[in-house]
Motif scaffolding. Structure first.
Motif, PDB file in Angstrom:
ATOM      1  N   TRP A  43       0.838  -1.206   0.000  1.00  0.00           N
ATOM      2  CA  TRP A  43       0.000   0.000   0.000  1.00  0.00           C
ATOM      3  C   TRP A  43       0.871   1.254   0.000  1.00  0.00           C
ATOM      4  N   ASP A  46       3.398   0.382  -4.547  1.00  0.00           N
ATOM      5  CA  ASP A  46       2.610  -0.608  -5.279  1.00  0.00           C
ATOM      6  C   ASP A  46       3.445  -1.660  -5.995  1.00  0.00           C
ATOM      7  N   ARG A  78      -0.259  -9.690  -7.596  1.00  0.00           N
ATOM      8  CA  ARG A  78       0.269 -10.446  -8.738  1.00  0.00           C
ATOM      9  C   ARG A  78       1.779 -10.506  -8.609  1.00  0.00           C
ATOM     10  N   ARG A  92       2.902  -6.744  -7.385  1.00  0.00           N
ATOM     11  CA  ARG A  92       1.993  -5.614  -7.612  1.00  0.00           C
ATOM     12  C   ARG A  92       0.629  -5.943  -7.012  1.00  0.00           C
ATOM     13  N   THR A  94      -3.369  -6.035  -6.924  1.00  0.00           N
ATOM     14  CA  THR A  94      -4.497  -6.074  -7.852  1.00  0.00           C
ATOM     15  C   THR A  94      -5.461  -4.967  -7.414  1.00  0.00           C
ATOM     16  N   ASP A  95      -6.513  -4.769  -8.183  1.00  0.00           N
ATOM     17  CA  ASP A  95      -7.528  -3.794  -7.779  1.00  0.00           C
ATOM     18  C   ASP A  95      -8.145  -4.187  -6.426  1.00  0.00           C
ATOM     19  N   ALA A  96      -8.352  -5.490  -6.237  1.00  0.00           N
ATOM     20  CA  ALA A  96      -8.918  -5.962  -4.963  1.00  0.00           C
ATOM     21  C   ALA A  96      -7.957  -5.694  -3.807  1.00  0.00           C
ATOM     22  N   ALA A  98      -5.698  -3.297  -3.666  1.00  0.00           N
ATOM     23  CA  ALA A  98      -5.691  -1.847  -3.427  1.00  0.00           C
ATOM     24  C   ALA A  98      -6.967  -1.420  -2.696  1.00  0.00           C
ATOM     25  N   ALA A  99      -8.102  -2.006  -3.069  1.00  0.00           N
ATOM     26  CA  ALA A  99      -9.377  -1.646  -2.449  1.00  0.00           C
ATOM     27  C   ALA A  99      -9.443  -2.075  -0.983  1.00  0.00           C
TER      28      ALA A  99
END
Length: 139
Positions: A43, A46, A78, A92, A94-96, A98-99
């Motif tokens: 976080w 990234d 990933r 890195r 993923t969108d999940a 980061a969310a």
């Protein structure tokens, strides 16, 4: 030599108590404490190599690899070979992944409240623990 006179026991007991306090908060996020630490690093930054992540967390790759595999299986990060260096693996979010940061924002506040330290005590404790870690690992 009394147990209560041993600094190592005080550190051990404090560590167990703090990690136990994390458990119900992290259970709600579907994370273990080591997985949470990996995500904290991601976080902040990234993309990071496995080597850099291991250095940041002071973990060997043999300990880190299973953590990363589980987080990847949960769709939170990933692992990819770097195009500029095939020997290096980049991590890195993923969108999940980061969310999940938004849902985890309350965790440090809850732990800070549970510790009950003033800002000065918190800063002092961190400083002493970092010094202790440095001294023990370099001597």
């Amino acid at each position: 030599m009394l147990l209560d006179d041993q600094l190592c026991f005080a550190l051990y007991a404090a560590s167990r108590a703090v990690i136990a306090r994390y458990r119900p908060l992290l259970d709600e996020l579907g994370l273990t404490y080591p997985q949470y630490l990996v995500l904290l690093v991601l976080w902040e930054q990234d993309e990071i190599s496995v080597r850099e992540l291991g250095a940041a967390l002071q973990l060997e790759s043999s300990t880190l690899s299973p953590l990363l595999k589980r987080l990847e299986a949960h769709g939170l990060l990933r692992r990819e070979r770097r195009s500029d260096d095939e020997r290096s693996v980049a991590i890195r979010l993923t969108d999940a992944g980061a969310a999940l940061r938004e849902r985890a924002r309350a965790v440090p506040l809850a732990i800070g409240d549970a510790m009950g330290l003033t800002r000065e005590q918190d800063a002092s404790a961190k400083q002493l623990l970092r010094l202790l870690t440095e001294n023990v690992t370099t001597r």
